[in-house]
Scaffold this motif. Structure first.
Motif, PDB file in Angstrom:
ATOM      1  N   GLN A  72      -5.218   5.307 -11.170  1.00 42.03           N
ATOM      2  CA  GLN A  72      -6.559   5.886 -11.282  1.00 42.03           C
ATOM      3  C   GLN A  72      -7.637   4.812 -11.194  1.00 42.03           C
ATOM      4  N   GLU A  73      -7.425   3.712 -11.907  1.00 37.59           N
ATOM      5  CA  GLU A  73      -8.433   2.647 -11.938  1.00 37.59           C
ATOM      6  C   GLU A  73      -8.547   1.939 -10.588  1.00 37.59           C
ATOM      7  N   LEU A  74      -7.403   1.601  -9.996  1.00 38.23           N
ATOM      8  CA  LEU A  74      -7.407   0.800  -8.773  1.00 38.23           C
ATOM      9  C   LEU A  74      -7.764   1.613  -7.533  1.00 38.23           C
ATOM     10  N   THR A  75      -7.335   2.871  -7.487  1.00 36.71           N
ATOM     11  CA  THR A  75      -7.630   3.700  -6.323  1.00 36.71           C
ATOM     12  C   THR A  75      -9.128   3.920  -6.174  1.00 36.71           C
ATOM     13  N   SER A  76      -9.810   4.122  -7.270  1.00 36.27           N
ATOM     14  CA  SER A  76     -11.258   4.330  -7.210  1.00 36.27           C
ATOM     15  C   SER A  76     -11.988   3.093  -6.703  1.00 36.27           C
ATOM     16  N   GLU A  77     -11.384   1.920  -6.924  1.00 35.56           N
ATOM     17  CA  GLU A  77     -12.048   0.681  -6.525  1.00 35.56           C
ATOM     18  C   GLU A  77     -11.508   0.105  -5.219  1.00 35.56           C
ATOM     19  N   PHE A  78     -10.174   0.215  -4.988  1.00 42.53           N
ATOM     20  CA  PHE A  78      -9.565  -0.442  -3.832  1.00 42.53           C
ATOM     21  C   PHE A  78      -8.980   0.520  -2.797  1.00 42.53           C
ATOM     22  N   GLY A  79      -8.923   1.808  -3.077  1.00 44.43           N
ATOM     23  CA  GLY A  79      -8.453   2.760  -2.084  1.00 44.43           C
ATOM     24  C   GLY A  79      -7.030   3.242  -2.290  1.00 44.43           C
ATOM     25  N   GLU A  80      -6.499   3.945  -1.258  1.00 47.64           N
ATOM     26  CA  GLU A  80      -5.227   4.645  -1.369  1.00 47.64           C
ATOM     27  C   GLU A  80      -4.019   3.725  -1.439  1.00 47.64           C
ATOM     28  N   GLY A  81      -4.176   2.458  -1.159  1.00 46.16           N
ATOM     29  CA  GLY A  81      -3.050   1.544  -1.209  1.00 46.16           C
ATOM     30  C   GLY A  81      -2.464   1.374  -2.594  1.00 46.16           C
ATOM     31  N   PHE A  82      -3.156   1.917  -3.609  1.00 42.21           N
ATOM     32  CA  PHE A  82      -2.675   1.762  -4.979  1.00 42.21           C
ATOM     33  C   PHE A  82      -2.381   3.128  -5.605  1.00 42.21           C
ATOM     34  N   SER A  83      -1.767   3.965  -4.809  1.00 42.23           N
ATOM     35  CA  SER A  83      -1.307   5.254  -5.308  1.00 42.23           C
ATOM     36  C   SER A  83      -0.188   5.038  -6.320  1.00 42.23           C
ATOM     37  N   TYR A  84       0.105   6.071  -7.064  1.00 49.53           N
ATOM     38  CA  TYR A  84       1.184   6.005  -8.060  1.00 49.53           C
ATOM     39  C   TYR A  84       2.497   5.612  -7.379  1.00 49.53           C
ATOM     40  N   ALA A  85       2.775   6.219  -6.204  1.00 46.71           N
ATOM     41  CA  ALA A  85       4.031   5.934  -5.495  1.00 46.71           C
ATOM     42  C   ALA A  85       4.091   4.482  -5.049  1.00 46.71           C
ATOM     43  N   ASN A  86       2.974   3.952  -4.552  1.00 44.87           N
ATOM     44  CA  ASN A  86       2.996   2.575  -4.062  1.00 44.87           C
ATOM     45  C   ASN A  86       3.102   1.574  -5.208  1.00 44.87           C
ATOM     46  N   LEU A  87       2.537   1.905  -6.349  1.00 45.83           N
ATOM     47  CA  LEU A  87       2.696   1.035  -7.513  1.00 45.83           C
ATOM     48  C   LEU A  87       4.155   1.011  -7.969  1.00 45.83           C
ATOM     49  N   ARG A  88       4.820   2.138  -7.862  1.00 48.62           N
ATOM     50  CA  ARG A  88       6.261   2.165  -8.154  1.00 48.62           C
ATOM     51  C   ARG A  88       7.011   1.266  -7.177  1.00 48.62           C
ATOM     52  N   ASN A  89       6.581   1.278  -5.903  1.00 51.25           N
ATOM     53  CA  ASN A  89       7.191   0.398  -4.909  1.00 51.25           C
ATOM     54  C   ASN A  89       6.996  -1.070  -5.266  1.00 51.25           C
ATOM     55  N   MET A  90       5.813  -1.418  -5.741  1.00 50.06           N
ATOM     56  CA  MET A  90       5.546  -2.809  -6.125  1.00 50.06           C
ATOM     57  C   MET A  90       6.423  -3.223  -7.299  1.00 50.06           C
ATOM     58  N   ARG A  91       6.608  -2.315  -8.230  1.00 44.01           N
ATOM     59  CA  ARG A  91       7.483  -2.608  -9.359  1.00 44.01           C
ATOM     60  C   ARG A  91       8.921  -2.816  -8.884  1.00 44.01           C
ATOM     61  N   GLN A  92       9.387  -1.947  -7.993  1.00 44.82           N
ATOM     62  CA  GLN A  92      10.735  -2.102  -7.458  1.00 44.82           C
ATOM     63  C   GLN A  92      10.849  -3.380  -6.632  1.00 44.82           C
ATOM     64  N   PHE A  93       9.780  -3.725  -5.922  1.00 39.04           N
ATOM     65  CA  PHE A  93       9.761  -4.939  -5.111  1.00 39.04           C
ATOM     66  C   PHE A  93      10.049  -6.168  -5.979  1.00 39.04           C
ATOM     67  N   TYR A  94       9.377  -6.268  -7.110  1.00 36.90           N
ATOM     68  CA  TYR A  94       9.608  -7.394  -8.004  1.00 36.90           C
ATOM     69  C   TYR A  94      11.017  -7.338  -8.601  1.00 36.90           C
ATOM     70  N   ARG A  95      11.452  -6.167  -8.998  1.00 41.70           N
ATOM     71  CA  ARG A  95      12.794  -6.043  -9.587  1.00 41.70           C
ATOM     72  C   ARG A  95      13.881  -6.386  -8.573  1.00 41.70           C
ATOM     73  N   THR A  96      13.628  -6.084  -7.295  1.00 50.14           N
ATOM     74  CA  THR A  96      14.601  -6.390  -6.249  1.00 50.14           C
ATOM     75  C   THR A  96      14.654  -7.885  -5.966  1.00 50.14           C
TER      76      THR A  96
END
Length: 342
Positions: A72-96
């Motif tokens: 909610q915070e990032l999408t309003s400021e930086f756009g759709e690249g920080f959707s809930y799904a993409n943030l989950r991808n970033m979390r998985q990216f680090y875990r991988t």
């Protein structure tokens, strides 16, 4: 490094050409730099999310709350690249890839869209192979996705980390031709029904109509030469289904299509084709010609008790005119491994 790359561009007599080359290279380097920074930033975001989650008593619930609030915070400021799904991808990216060095040296060489596909591959060795190969071969997202779904990595004939064999009598390493041949080949793009519901002519026509996809499936270094390549002696004419040249192996590659079960006559015919091609067509500086018998079914007895057993010039590979399931690929590889170990 980027300044050195630009400085290494050669000048010609055409100033317009030279300036255009400088600008195009600068643009390419700029895109790569932006991409690398973005991928690395996503890794850092994933790391920060994981660190925050570890502070929660109920990690699953707490983690979901963090992602929703961040989105909610990032999408309003930086756009759709920080959707809930993409943030989950970033979390998985680090875990991988918890090792920052892997992210910096491998992941950052590819766009985020490529990384999202590769990080979902379970096998760490396969992930690293796809990272390197996709960057080196400049695969598109679509090509990468197709190669993952067709189990490209698993189908490599050689599983060693290097494709170079050091010959004791030589100080210079030679390339093992076997590492350039797959078994099986996946030809889902031909649009044909499984064996025995198609003919060799139909398969050859379909491969010609989809040559770009076929070259991708063949692998590194292949370029198409000719269909129905004629080689002639004083008394006879022979026609090879498909002829390629591999600029890495520095040799011609003959492909004979067999829309049925492999026979010993097929092996003998390919052996003759290779001998004739080496004698009549092989150029100075070319390595010995290799041949691939691409068949709908392999007779393992023929494979075991023919020149195929120990040859580095003739290979038999099964082709599948459809995308196989993981179970099918596993069975094919297990069967091949059992035969190799006999």
């Amino acid at each position: 490094m980027k300044i050195q790359t630009l400085a290494s561009l050669r000048t010609t007599a055409d100033i317009v050409h030279d300036v255009r080359s400088i600008l195009e290279e600068a643009r390419r380097l700029s895109v790569r730099a932006v991409n690398s920074a973005m991928v690395y930033s996503y890794w850092l975001i994933g790391k920060r999310i994981v660190q925050e989650e570890q502070q929660g008593a109920e990690r699953a619930t707490y983690g979901e709350q963090i992602l929703k609030r961040l989105s909610q915070e990032l999408t309003s400021e930086f756009g759709e690249g920080f959707s809930y799904a993409n943030l989950r991808n970033m979390r998985q990216f680090y875990r991988t890839y918890p090792d920052e060095q892997i992210c910096y040296t491998l992941c950052s060489q590819l766009p985020w869209s490529h990384n999202r596909l590769i990080m979902r591959v379970d096998d760490p060795s396969a992930r690293e192979w796809y990272l390197r190969e996709a960057a080196e071969q400049q695969w598109t997202v679509r090509q990468l996705e197709r190669n993952i779904h067709s189990f490209y990595y698993q189908r490599q004939l050689e599983k060693s980390e290097t494709k170079m064999l050091h010959v004791c009598s030589q100080s210079v390493p030679t390339i093992d031709t076997r590492s350039f041949v797959k078994d099986p080949y996946v030809l889902e793009f031909v649009g044909l029904p499984p064996y025995p519901e198609h003919r060799e002519k139909s398969l050859e026509d379909a491969l010609m109509d989809n040559m770009q996809q076929f070259l991708l499936e063949l692998g590194r270094g292949f370029s198409f030469v000719k269909r129905q390549y004629r080689i002639a002696t004083e008394t006879s004419d022979f026609y090879i289904d498909l002829v390629f040249y591999n600029y890495i192996l520095k040799c011609f590659v003959l492909v004979d299509l067999k829309a049925d079960k492999l026979t010993h006559q097929d092996v003998g015919q390919m052996d003759m084709y290779i001998r004739m091609f080496d004698d009549l067509k092989r150029g100075e500086g070319d390595n010995p010609t290799i041949g691939i018998l691409m068949c709908a079914e392999k007779d393992e007895t023929v494979v075991k008790y023919s020149v195929l057993e120990d040859s580095r010039q003739i290979f038999a590979s099964k082709y599948l005119p459809y995308l196989p399931s993981e179970e099918e690929i596993r069975r094919e590889l297990e069967q091949r491994s059992m035969i190799d170990n006999e």
